[in-house]
Write a protein that holds these residues in place. Structure first.
Motif, PDB file in Angstrom:
ATOM      1  N   ARG A  17     -13.544   7.875  -0.745  1.00 41.02           N
ATOM      2  CA  ARG A  17     -12.409   7.456  -0.518  1.00 41.02           C
ATOM      3  C   ARG A  17     -11.235   8.533  -0.806  1.00 41.02           C
ATOM      4  NH1 ARG A  17     -12.298   2.450  -3.376  1.00 41.02           N
ATOM      5  NH2 ARG A  17     -12.380   3.613  -5.399  1.00 41.02           N
ATOM      6  N   ILE A  18     -10.444   8.744   0.236  1.00 41.78           N
ATOM      7  CA  ILE A  18      -9.456   9.918   0.182  1.00 41.78           C
ATOM      8  C   ILE A  18      -8.057   9.493   0.286  1.00 41.78           C
ATOM      9  CG2 ILE A  18      -8.628  11.976   1.429  1.00 41.78           C
ATOM     10  CD1 ILE A  18     -11.521  12.461   2.418  1.00 41.78           C
ATOM     11  N   THR A  19      -7.359   9.876  -0.690  1.00 45.66           N
ATOM     12  CA  THR A  19      -5.803   9.386  -0.575  1.00 45.66           C
ATOM     13  C   THR A  19      -5.120  10.746  -0.036  1.00 45.66           C
ATOM     14  OG1 THR A  19      -6.218   8.070  -2.588  1.00 45.66           O
ATOM     15  CG2 THR A  19      -3.962   8.690  -2.212  1.00 45.66           C
ATOM     16  N   MET A  20      -4.401  10.414   0.756  1.00 47.22           N
ATOM     17  CA  MET A  20      -3.811  11.627   1.562  1.00 47.22           C
ATOM     18  C   MET A  20      -2.009  11.384   1.443  1.00 47.22           C
ATOM     19  SD  MET A  20      -5.940  11.703   4.921  1.00 47.22           S
ATOM     20  CE  MET A  20      -7.352  10.798   4.969  1.00 47.22           C
ATOM     21  N   ASN A  21      -1.282  12.459   1.477  1.00 47.30           N
ATOM     22  CA  ASN A  21       0.020  12.294   1.745  1.00 47.30           C
ATOM     23  C   ASN A  21       0.235  11.953   3.080  1.00 47.30           C
ATOM     24  OD1 ASN A  21       0.412  12.981  -0.788  1.00 47.30           O
ATOM     25  ND2 ASN A  21       0.441  15.294  -0.386  1.00 47.30           N
ATOM     26  N   GLU A  22      -0.619  12.526   4.111  1.00 50.46           N
ATOM     27  CA  GLU A  22      -0.056  12.268   5.566  1.00 50.46           C
ATOM     28  C   GLU A  22      -1.482  12.196   6.200  1.00 50.46           C
ATOM     29  OE1 GLU A  22       1.340  16.084   8.256  1.00 50.46           O
ATOM     30  OE2 GLU A  22       2.578  15.447   6.686  1.00 50.46           O
ATOM     31  N   ALA A  23      -1.423  11.561   7.264  1.00 51.92           N
ATOM     32  CA  ALA A  23      -2.924  11.281   7.682  1.00 51.92           C
ATOM     33  C   ALA A  23      -3.392  12.391   8.507  1.00 51.92           C
ATOM     34  CB  ALA A  23      -2.603  10.145   8.873  1.00 51.92           C
ATOM     35  N   LEU A  24      -4.831  12.527   8.020  1.00 42.55           N
ATOM     36  CA  LEU A  24      -5.604  13.531   8.694  1.00 42.55           C
ATOM     37  C   LEU A  24      -6.570  13.152   9.418  1.00 42.55           C
ATOM     38  CD1 LEU A  24      -6.093  15.800   5.417  1.00 42.55           C
ATOM     39  CD2 LEU A  24      -4.484  16.233   7.352  1.00 42.55           C
ATOM     40  N   SER A  25      -6.861  13.799  10.665  1.00 46.04           N
ATOM     41  CA  SER A  25      -8.050  13.410  11.446  1.00 46.04           C
ATOM     42  C   SER A  25      -9.601  13.623  10.920  1.00 46.04           C
ATOM     43  CB  SER A  25      -7.916  13.822  13.031  1.00 46.04           C
ATOM     44  OG  SER A  25      -8.266  15.316  12.783  1.00 46.04           O
TER      45      SER A  25
END
Length: 72
Positions: free
Chosen positions: A43-51
């Motif tokens: 599970r990855i929490t991102m500031n900005e969507a990454l592909s």
């Protein structure tokens, strides 16, 4: 924003530590949680969507790991 992924190649706690550290070096990743049960669930929490391609590029610093997105 949290997204779920599967990382293939995870086999032990050392793998988890290396992959977590590498992913969290990316400026848009706040937190990476990688589990051994089920093996490689992430599970990855991102500031900005990454592909997935962006994430794979980050993982390519290590050999032997591939990432795929799981359906929410």
């Amino acid at each position: 924003m949290k997204q779920k992924f599967q990382i293939n190649g995870i086999s032990c706690g050392g793998c988890v530590a290396r992959v977590k550290k590498t992913l969290e070096e990316h400026p848009n990743i706040e937190k990476a949680e990688i589990f051994l049960a089920p093996k490689g669930a992430t599970r990855i929490t991102m500031n900005e969507a990454l592909s997935v391609a962006d994430l794979q590029k980050q993982l390519d610093e290590l050999n032997g790991y591939t990432i795929t997105e799981l359906n929410q």
